[in-house]
Structures are given as C-alpha cells and as structure tokens.
Design a protein around this motif. Sequence first.
Motif, PDB file in Angstrom:
ATOM      1  N   ILE A 124       0.819  -1.170   0.005  1.00 27.52           N
ATOM      2  CA  ILE A 124      -0.132   0.142   0.012  1.00 27.52           C
ATOM      3  C   ILE A 124       0.682   1.111  -0.060  1.00 27.52           C
ATOM      4  O   ILE A 124       1.380   1.528   0.820  1.00 27.52           O
ATOM      5  N   ASP A 125       1.054   1.812  -1.138  1.00 29.18           N
ATOM      6  CA  ASP A 125       1.593   2.983  -1.502  1.00 29.18           C
ATOM      7  C   ASP A 125       0.983   4.102  -0.953  1.00 29.18           C
ATOM      8  O   ASP A 125      -0.282   4.168  -0.847  1.00 29.18           O
ATOM      9  N   GLU A 126       1.813   5.242  -0.089  1.00 25.71           N
ATOM     10  CA  GLU A 126       0.950   6.357   0.252  1.00 25.71           C
ATOM     11  C   GLU A 126       0.168   6.116   1.292  1.00 25.71           C
ATOM     12  O   GLU A 126      -1.158   6.554   1.285  1.00 25.71           O
ATOM     13  N   ALA A 127       0.460   5.287   2.194  1.00 26.49           N
ATOM     14  CA  ALA A 127      -0.453   4.613   3.283  1.00 26.49           C
ATOM     15  C   ALA A 127      -0.924   5.858   3.951  1.00 26.49           C
ATOM     16  O   ALA A 127      -2.070   5.666   4.750  1.00 26.49           O
ATOM     17  N   GLU A 128      -0.217   6.837   4.082  1.00 26.51           N
ATOM     18  CA  GLU A 128      -0.631   7.924   5.054  1.00 26.51           C
ATOM     19  C   GLU A 128      -1.871   8.755   4.459  1.00 26.51           C
ATOM     20  O   GLU A 128      -2.850   9.351   4.967  1.00 26.51           O
ATOM     21  N   LYS A 129      -2.614   8.079   3.366  1.00 27.89           N
ATOM     22  CA  LYS A 129      -3.748   8.797   2.627  1.00 27.89           C
ATOM     23  C   LYS A 129      -4.865   7.825   2.882  1.00 27.89           C
ATOM     24  O   LYS A 129      -5.952   8.149   2.615  1.00 27.89           O
ATOM     25  N   MET A 130      -4.746   6.755   3.795  1.00 24.04           N
ATOM     26  CA  MET A 130      -5.902   5.953   4.153  1.00 24.04           C
ATOM     27  C   MET A 130      -6.682   6.920   5.133  1.00 24.04           C
ATOM     28  O   MET A 130      -6.131   7.440   6.226  1.00 24.04           O
ATOM     29  N   THR A 131      -7.907   6.727   4.920  1.00 22.31           N
ATOM     30  CA  THR A 131      -9.071   7.392   5.934  1.00 22.31           C
ATOM     31  C   THR A 131      -8.793   6.862   7.171  1.00 22.31           C
ATOM     32  O   THR A 131      -8.405   5.502   7.386  1.00 22.31           O
ATOM     33  N   GLN A 132      -9.270   7.423   8.505  1.00 21.17           N
ATOM     34  CA  GLN A 132      -9.333   6.636   9.525  1.00 21.17           C
ATOM     35  C   GLN A 132     -10.158   5.336   9.456  1.00 21.17           C
ATOM     36  O   GLN A 132      -9.758   4.265  10.075  1.00 21.17           O
ATOM     37  N   ALA A 133     -11.283   5.422   8.655  1.00 21.84           N
ATOM     38  CA  ALA A 133     -12.216   4.166   8.559  1.00 21.84           C
ATOM     39  C   ALA A 133     -11.312   3.301   7.769  1.00 21.84           C
ATOM     40  O   ALA A 133     -11.418   2.013   8.244  1.00 21.84           O
ATOM     41  N   ALA A 134     -10.657   3.461   6.861  1.00 19.67           N
ATOM     42  CA  ALA A 134      -9.645   2.629   6.133  1.00 19.67           C
ATOM     43  C   ALA A 134      -8.827   1.980   6.944  1.00 19.67           C
ATOM     44  O   ALA A 134      -8.593   0.826   6.957  1.00 19.67           O
ATOM     45  N   ASN A 136      -8.858   1.576  10.062  1.00 20.76           N
ATOM     46  CA  ASN A 136      -9.516   0.882  11.033  1.00 20.76           C
ATOM     47  C   ASN A 136      -9.827  -0.672  10.474  1.00 20.76           C
ATOM     48  O   ASN A 136      -9.720  -1.596  11.321  1.00 20.76           O
ATOM     49  N   ALA A 137     -10.254  -0.432   9.255  1.00 22.57           N
ATOM     50  CA  ALA A 137     -10.305  -1.895   8.763  1.00 22.57           C
ATOM     51  C   ALA A 137      -9.079  -2.808   8.307  1.00 22.57           C
ATOM     52  O   ALA A 137      -9.199  -3.979   8.564  1.00 22.57           O
ATOM     53  N   LEU A 138      -8.069  -2.149   8.050  1.00 22.21           N
ATOM     54  CA  LEU A 138      -6.974  -2.681   7.642  1.00 22.21           C
ATOM     55  C   LEU A 138      -6.359  -3.312   8.924  1.00 22.21           C
ATOM     56  O   LEU A 138      -5.855  -4.420   9.001  1.00 22.21           O
ATOM     57  N   LEU A 139      -6.525  -2.400   9.962  1.00 23.01           N
ATOM     58  CA  LEU A 139      -6.229  -2.806  11.512  1.00 23.01           C
ATOM     59  C   LEU A 139      -6.656  -4.276  11.749  1.00 23.01           C
ATOM     60  O   LEU A 139      -5.764  -5.113  12.365  1.00 23.01           O
ATOM     61  N   LYS A 140      -7.784  -4.496  11.505  1.00 24.99           N
ATOM     62  CA  LYS A 140      -8.448  -5.937  11.859  1.00 24.99           C
ATOM     63  C   LYS A 140      -7.632  -7.189  11.036  1.00 24.99           C
ATOM     64  O   LYS A 140      -7.586  -8.035  11.661  1.00 24.99           O
ATOM     65  N   THR A 141      -7.218  -6.735  10.048  1.00 28.06           N
ATOM     66  CA  THR A 141      -6.454  -7.944   9.168  1.00 28.06           C
ATOM     67  C   THR A 141      -5.114  -8.041   9.704  1.00 28.06           C
ATOM     68  O   THR A 141      -4.788  -8.992   9.706  1.00 28.06           O
ATOM     69  N   ILE A 142      -4.575  -6.865   9.780  1.00 30.38           N
ATOM     70  CA  ILE A 142      -3.166  -6.808  10.349  1.00 30.38           C
ATOM     71  C   ILE A 142      -3.118  -7.627  11.874  1.00 30.38           C
ATOM     72  O   ILE A 142      -2.163  -8.383  12.007  1.00 30.38           O
ATOM     73  N   GLU A 143      -4.195  -7.496  12.533  1.00 27.23           N
ATOM     74  CA  GLU A 143      -4.224  -8.357  13.803  1.00 27.23           C
ATOM     75  C   GLU A 143      -4.354  -9.578  13.518  1.00 27.23           C
ATOM     76  O   GLU A 143      -3.982 -10.527  14.533  1.00 27.23           O
ATOM     77  N   GLU A 144      -5.085 -10.009  12.730  1.00 24.31           N
ATOM     78  CA  GLU A 144      -5.210 -11.550  12.600  1.00 24.31           C
ATOM     79  C   GLU A 144      -5.319 -11.803  11.027  1.00 24.31           C
ATOM     80  O   GLU A 144      -6.124 -12.320  10.422  1.00 24.31           O
ATOM     81  N   THR A 164      -2.286   2.141  16.819  1.00 27.23           N
ATOM     82  CA  THR A 164      -2.282   0.690  16.968  1.00 27.23           C
ATOM     83  C   THR A 164      -2.020  -0.041  15.610  1.00 27.23           C
ATOM     84  O   THR A 164      -1.455  -1.100  15.914  1.00 27.23           O
ATOM     85  N   ILE A 165      -1.785   0.664  14.554  1.00 29.83           N
ATOM     86  CA  ILE A 165      -1.343  -0.006  13.206  1.00 29.83           C
ATOM     87  C   ILE A 165       0.233  -0.138  13.495  1.00 29.83           C
ATOM     88  O   ILE A 165       0.870  -0.976  13.368  1.00 29.83           O
TER      89      ILE A 165
END
Length: 339
Positions: A124-134, A136-144, A164-165
């Motif tokens: 994921i390039d330019e990851a700083e452009k992810m919205t907060q909702a995006a 939070n969604a990615l966080l669930k995958t990173i966690e599990e 948390t990311i």
Amino acid sequence: MADETKVKANKFADIAGQTGIVEHLQNAIKLNKSSHAYIFSGESGMGKKMIARIFAMTLQCEKGGTEPCMECKSCKQTLSMNQPDIKWLRHEKPASISVEEIREQVNSDIQIKPYSSPKKIYIIDEAEKMTQAAQNALLKTIEEPPAYGVIILLTTNTSMLLPTIQSRCVELAMKAVKKDVIKRHLVHEEKISESQAEMAAVFAGGNLGKAIKLATSEGFLNMKDDVLQVIKNIENMTVAEVGDYIKKTEGYKLDIDDYLDLMRVWYRDVLMYKVSKNIEEVIFKDEYKEISNQAAKLSYNGLEVILEAIDKVKIRLKANVNFELTIELLYLTIREQMA
C-alpha cells in the motif's frame, strides 16, 4: 520530488546506502521469520517502492534465496508487474484511500489462498492517505492475518497512521545516504559526470532518488546556468539589467530554495578557495577561473554579508514578503560587495 522508479535496482545488492534495512530483510528471509506487516517510511525518492518490490520478489522467488534469482517464473512476473500474489493497492482518489478500497483489495482478497506462491503480499503506497475508517478496517486484518499474508505500508509520514497500526508493524525507516555514496552511484551506475554528480549529491540531502532526478533534470541544469549567469555578470550589470534578471528569477519561484542553495554553494566555494587555495575542496570545480577571481576580489566580510543575505532571503520569502523586491535587494547586496 523524485520518481523512485529512476533508481535502477532489482536486487538487494543494488541498493545504495540502506545497509541496515537490507540486512534486516535478508535475515528475516533467511530465517523464514518475515513479519506479517511492515511500514517502510521515508521521504519521496528514497527508495521505499524499490525495496518493497525487491523484498516481495525475494519472498516469492522459487529459488528460495536471500536475493531474487531473476530467472524463475515468479521473478519474471514480478518484474513485469504480473505476479498474481503480489498486489499493489490502487485507489481512485489521489487525496485518499477509502475503506471500500481496503476491504475489497486487501481484507476480502487476503482470505483467498495464494494462487502460485508461498505468500500473498499487499503493498500500500502512500499509506498516510488512508482514511481513519480505512485504517481501522486494515487494522483488523493486521491483527489476525492468515499465515501466508504480508502487508507492506509505504509512507512519507508515519504519524498519520493509527498508533495501533504502528505498534503491530515492523517499521523500517529509510536513512539519508552519504554524499560520497550518492556520488559514486551517480558516476558508476547512472553514468553522470563527476562534477554533475557531486553537485546533485550536495543538493539531494541524502535522497538518492532526488539526486538522480537532479543529475538528469534539464530544468535543474538550466537553473544552474542561470544562477551562474547572474553571479558572473552582476558586478557590471546596469539597474535595468538587474531588473531583467529579477524577472527571469521569478520563473524559478516554485524552486526558489534550490535556486538560492545554488548561489549559497557558489559563495561557499569562493570562501573555501579563499581560505585554502585548494580547488579540490570546491563543488563548482569546472568554474575554477571565476572562483579564483572572485576569491581574490571579495573580502571575508563581503562573503559573510552575501551568505547571510541569502539566508535572510529564504526566511523573508517563507514569510510571503514581496518576491521581486526581496530578490532585487539580494542582487544589489551581492553587487555592492563586488565593488
């Protein structure tokens, strides 16, 4: 600033100035202990995409070494951007990465096992452009994550990512590359002349991608020529001619810091030569005769006045004072010291 694809590297061995990161990644591959999530951070042009591509290519290489073999099907697919298990996230809006894009291209897709490789890698390039909702969604995958999943976030600003990311990723920050390493790379790998390579290395600020762009940029070379034209002729310019040069300088308004830095390097060279009489210590070696002439003409105090004036111009322009008047005062200050 710089286009990272300009750096010619397809193996870890080709990467200049990032020894610590390379060793970390190669050890992880060798020990089969790569993380499920990484953050590669650093300013544009420092090689984040390049390292991510080489890392991904090596993880998927059929030979299983710590360098991509460049010969197997997976390596060839990666080079042509067709490796089905290495995915670069695409986003429609240039300013943001939406939650829908994360859910569709990462969260849902990662549940499907790899097509032909041991891992499934998402970059994921330019990851700083992810919205907060995006995020939070990615966080669930990173966690599990599934055992085969690897997510690589590339960012110029880690602070824009949720704590948390950050805490669940291995962060590898790109280091500024030493000037002599950049110069050597430009000369030997990019076939740039010694003098041009040294100039670009000075201005790159440790950013190899930026150095390559500067060394090969016609715009930067034209800027350098225009700066030298002012410096060499300002002593004998009429007021009208000074006005013409000010108008020409306005064309560099968006790159005025680089323009002023070129001037600063010149007068720093004059000062260094005045002190040492050693041409090897200057950047503008091709201008030896003029450097020597100005070193003889300008006093130490005069050089100090000019260098301070250049620094003051930078401060004033950042405060949005009148551009034309500020540059005019600088040129008149330089001319006064040359008298």
